[in-house]
Structures are given as structure tokens and as C-alpha cells.
Scaffold this active site. Structure first.
Site, PDB file in Angstrom:
ATOM      1  N   GLY A 249       0.826  -1.201   0.000  1.00 18.14           N
ATOM      2  CA  GLY A 249       0.000   0.000   0.000  1.00 18.14           C
ATOM      3  C   GLY A 249       0.857   1.246   0.000  1.00 18.14           C
ATOM      4  O   GLY A 249       0.483   2.283   0.556  1.00 18.14           O
TER       5      GLY A 249
ATOM      6  N   GLY B  46      -0.587   4.664  -1.024  1.00 14.77           N
ATOM      7  CA  GLY B  46      -1.677   5.231  -0.239  1.00 14.77           C
ATOM      8  C   GLY B  46      -1.152   6.311   0.692  1.00 14.77           C
ATOM      9  O   GLY B  46       0.060   6.488   0.853  1.00 14.77           O
TER      10      GLY B  46
ATOM     11  N   PRO C 140      -4.703  -2.259  15.938  1.00 16.59           N
ATOM     12  CA  PRO C 140      -5.777  -1.369  15.484  1.00 16.59           C
ATOM     13  C   PRO C 140      -5.330   0.079  15.395  1.00 16.59           C
ATOM     14  O   PRO C 140      -5.939   0.871  14.679  1.00 16.59           O
ATOM     15  CB  PRO C 140      -6.859  -1.556  16.547  1.00 16.59           C
ATOM     16  CG  PRO C 140      -6.130  -2.037  17.753  1.00 16.59           C
ATOM     17  CD  PRO C 140      -4.991  -2.861  17.246  1.00 16.59           C
ATOM     18  N   ASN C 141      -4.262   0.416  16.125  1.00 17.37           N
ATOM     19  CA  ASN C 141      -3.753   1.790  16.080  1.00 17.37           C
ATOM     20  C   ASN C 141      -2.292   1.786  16.515  1.00 17.37           C
ATOM     21  O   ASN C 141      -1.941   1.160  17.511  1.00 17.37           O
ATOM     22  CB  ASN C 141      -4.572   2.700  17.002  1.00 17.37           C
ATOM     23  CG  ASN C 141      -4.472   4.162  16.614  1.00 17.37           C
ATOM     24  OD1 ASN C 141      -3.391   4.678  16.367  1.00 17.37           O
ATOM     25  ND2 ASN C 141      -5.616   4.830  16.556  1.00 17.37           N
ATOM     26  N   PHE C 142      -1.446   2.473  15.755  1.00 13.19           N
ATOM     27  CA  PHE C 142      -0.023   2.547  16.089  1.00 13.19           C
ATOM     28  C   PHE C 142       0.359   3.874  16.733  1.00 13.19           C
ATOM     29  O   PHE C 142       1.515   4.047  17.124  1.00 13.19           O
ATOM     30  CB  PHE C 142       0.823   2.330  14.833  1.00 13.19           C
ATOM     31  CG  PHE C 142       0.903   0.900  14.402  1.00 13.19           C
ATOM     32  CD1 PHE C 142       1.842   0.039  14.954  1.00 13.19           C
ATOM     33  CD2 PHE C 142       0.036   0.397  13.445  1.00 13.19           C
ATOM     34  CE1 PHE C 142       1.922  -1.286  14.566  1.00 13.19           C
ATOM     35  CE2 PHE C 142       0.105  -0.926  13.038  1.00 13.19           C
ATOM     36  CZ  PHE C 142       1.057  -1.774  13.600  1.00 13.19           C
TER      37      PHE C 142
ATOM     38  N   HIS D 297     -13.618   9.765  12.037  1.00 12.28           N
ATOM     39  CA  HIS D 297     -12.607   9.558  11.006  1.00 12.28           C
ATOM     40  C   HIS D 297     -12.988  10.261   9.707  1.00 12.28           C
ATOM     41  O   HIS D 297     -14.124  10.683   9.511  1.00 12.28           O
ATOM     42  CB  HIS D 297     -12.415   8.058  10.730  1.00 12.28           C
ATOM     43  CG  HIS D 297     -11.618   7.356  11.778  1.00 12.28           C
ATOM     44  ND1 HIS D 297     -12.170   6.939  12.960  1.00 12.28           N
ATOM     45  CD2 HIS D 297     -10.308   6.992  11.816  1.00 12.28           C
ATOM     46  CE1 HIS D 297     -11.234   6.350  13.693  1.00 12.28           C
ATOM     47  NE2 HIS D 297     -10.104   6.371  13.022  1.00 12.28           N
ATOM     48  N   HIS D 298     -12.017  10.304   8.817  1.00  7.72           N
ATOM     49  CA  HIS D 298     -12.221  10.816   7.456  1.00  7.72           C
ATOM     50  C   HIS D 298     -13.242   9.941   6.719  1.00  7.72           C
ATOM     51  O   HIS D 298     -13.419   8.758   7.051  1.00  7.72           O
ATOM     52  CB  HIS D 298     -10.890  10.826   6.701  1.00  7.72           C
ATOM     53  CG  HIS D 298     -10.231   9.484   6.656  1.00  7.72           C
ATOM     54  ND1 HIS D 298     -10.509   8.535   5.685  1.00  7.72           N
ATOM     55  CD2 HIS D 298      -9.318   8.907   7.481  1.00  7.72           C
ATOM     56  CE1 HIS D 298      -9.800   7.455   5.896  1.00  7.72           C
ATOM     57  NE2 HIS D 298      -9.062   7.644   6.980  1.00  7.72           N
TER      58      HIS D 298
ATOM     59  N   LYS E 256     -12.683   6.074   5.149  1.00  8.03           N
ATOM     60  CA  LYS E 256     -12.422   4.883   5.957  1.00  8.03           C
ATOM     61  C   LYS E 256     -13.437   3.802   5.637  1.00  8.03           C
ATOM     62  O   LYS E 256     -14.639   4.061   5.571  1.00  8.03           O
ATOM     63  CB  LYS E 256     -12.467   5.230   7.449  1.00  8.03           C
ATOM     64  CG  LYS E 256     -12.059   4.077   8.355  1.00  8.03           C
ATOM     65  CD  LYS E 256     -11.882   4.548   9.786  1.00  8.03           C
ATOM     66  CE  LYS E 256     -11.491   3.391  10.695  1.00  8.03           C
ATOM     67  NZ  LYS E 256     -10.235   2.727  10.257  1.00  8.03           N
TER      68      LYS E 256
END
Length: 245
Positions: A7, A10, A103-105, A132-133, A136
Site C-alpha cells: 500500500g 496510499g 488497530p492503532n499505532f 474519522h475521514h 475509511k
């Protein structure tokens, strides 16, 4: 350590390419996007792959990486219990391979989940709002779902949230994740944000985290890249890497 990115074109993937290239102890090997052969990761002798792709392709990506002995750090969302179980089954045949799914870094987001888990048993009510944007793909977000599950586990011996709602439009009270209401907002101009609202007699507590830019994920991802090979099998979340478990 030789690192590839799935990706890579992206928004998050491009940020990860820049981060790997800027790290003195990491070597960027190749970026792979839709239509590109995954074999490029093998051809470039990639040790670890960062995956920020799409829920529709991430499982095929992981099967390839595990089969070829390439460690994976995955930020793509959409992992159900069934998908997690499938990854564990694949890894059982490749005990030397390591996969870390988070799920989140963002370090602040991970800390906010930890704080919410600690606060959960002290309050009568709790709800989660994630924002979120509009691009998503999943709702609720992986972060919100994990937050709700952590809260529910911490409240397992407590009564359910008080709620006298008996009529209303479908979905008005949000999704139910292990008994915790989770509300999803999609709005232009946002990146990734979450609030956990707690309430009890005479007081409320709000735990909020905001990712204002996708670079917020970089420290956590690079930490995972450097540590993933030390944790064979499947790891979910970067909490152990931060000594939060």
C-alpha cells in the site's frame, strides 16, 4: 533490517515509505500496490513488511508473507475474530514467522485505550465515539472496537450501562460492542479521533485522542518493525512493546 511496504502509494503507506527511508537502521526494499506482484518482496530479500492496504486484500497478503517467511506489521483494519483465528492457523505451520496486527499505532491512542481500561470499573456509564475521514472502509474503527472490548472486560463484574431507551430510530444508540455503545462519525477534514466518555454520580470523565496527521503512526510502526521478529506467532496491539501489559 530490510523493510517493504504494502500500500506504498496510499496516504499512510507513503508516509511509512518516507519513515523507513529516513531511519538509519532500516533499508527500504520495495513498495507494492494493487496490481504489483507480491513476489517483489521475495526478490528484494525483504525481512519485514508494513501493510496498510485494505480489508479486502490483507488476508491474501498475510498468507503470502507467512508462507514466504516474511514478518508482517499490519495496520490495515477489519480483523474479525474469524480472521484472527485464520492467521493463527497459518502461523501454526510456520513457527518462525511473526505477525503483529494493531488497530492503532499512534502511541497516544494506545495509551488512551490503556487509560480507558483502567478507568472503566470506576464509572457507572461509558460510551465510545470515534471520528474519522469519510474514506475509511470500516465502522466502527478497529481502535474503537478494541477499546470497547477492553472496557467490557474491565467491567465484567459490573451492571450494564443504565439506559431507559425503549423507542428510537435504528442505530440511534450506536453499535453494541460487548455491551458498550460505540458511535461512528465520518466527516471531511478529520483524520483519526476518539473519545471515551465515562459518567457516574455528579461527574464525567472524557479521554480523547486526536491524530492530526498520519505521521502520528510512525513511531509505533517503526517500534513494531524493529521488535516483531522477537515475537514469533501472532501479536495483537503494541501494548507489550510499551510495557503496558
Amino acid at each position: 533490517m530490510r523493510v517493504g511496504v504494502l500500500g506504498a502509494k496510499g496516504k499512510v503507506g507513503a508516509t511509512m515509505v518516507q519513515a523507513v527511508e529516513a531511519a538509519d537502521d532500516l533499508t527500504f526494499t520495495t513498495g507494492v500496490d494493487a496490481g504489483d506482484p507480491l513476489s517483489a518482496l521475495v526478490d528484494t530479500r525483504t525481512d519485514v513488511v508494513i501493510d496498510f492496504t485494505h480489508p479486502s486484500v490483507v488476508m491474501d497478503n498475510l498468507k503470502f508473507l507467512i508462507d514466504n517467511g516474511i514478518h508482517a506489521v499490519v495496520g490495515t483494519t477489519g480483523f474479525t475474530d474469524e480472521r484472527i483465528s485464520q492467521v493463527q492457523d497459518w502461523l501454526a505451520d510456520k513457527p518462525e514467522s511473526a505477525v503483529l496486527i494493531a488497530p492503532n499505532f499512534a502511541i497516544g491512542a494506545v495509551l488512551s485505550m490503556h487509560f480507558a481500561q483502567q478507568a472503566a470499573r470506576f464509572f457507572e456509564s461509558v460510551e465510545v465515539i470515534e471520528l474519522h475521514h469519510p474514506h475509511k472502509a470500516d465502522a466502527p474503527s478497529g481502535t474503537a472496537a478494541r477499546t470497547a472490548k477492553l472496557i467490557a472486560a474491565a467491567r465484567k463484574d459490573m451492571p450494564p450501562n443504565p439506559d431507559a431507551t425503549s423507542t428510537g430510530l435504528e442505530g440511534a444508540r450506536g453499535a453494541d460492542v460487548d455491551g458498550i455503545p460505540v458511535h461512528s462519525i465520518r466527516l471531511a477534514g478529520l483524520v483519526a479521533h476518539q473519545e471515551v466518555l465515562f459518567g457516574t454520580q455528579g461527574e464525567t470523565l472524557t479521554i480523547r485522542h486526536d491524530s492530526l496527521d498520519r505521521t502520528s503512526f510512525v513511531p509505533g510502526v517503526l517500534l513494531a518493525v524493529r521488535k516483531v521478529s522477537e515475537r514469533p506467532g501472532l501479536s495483537v496491539g503494541i501494548e507489550p512493546l510499551l510495557d503496558l501489559t
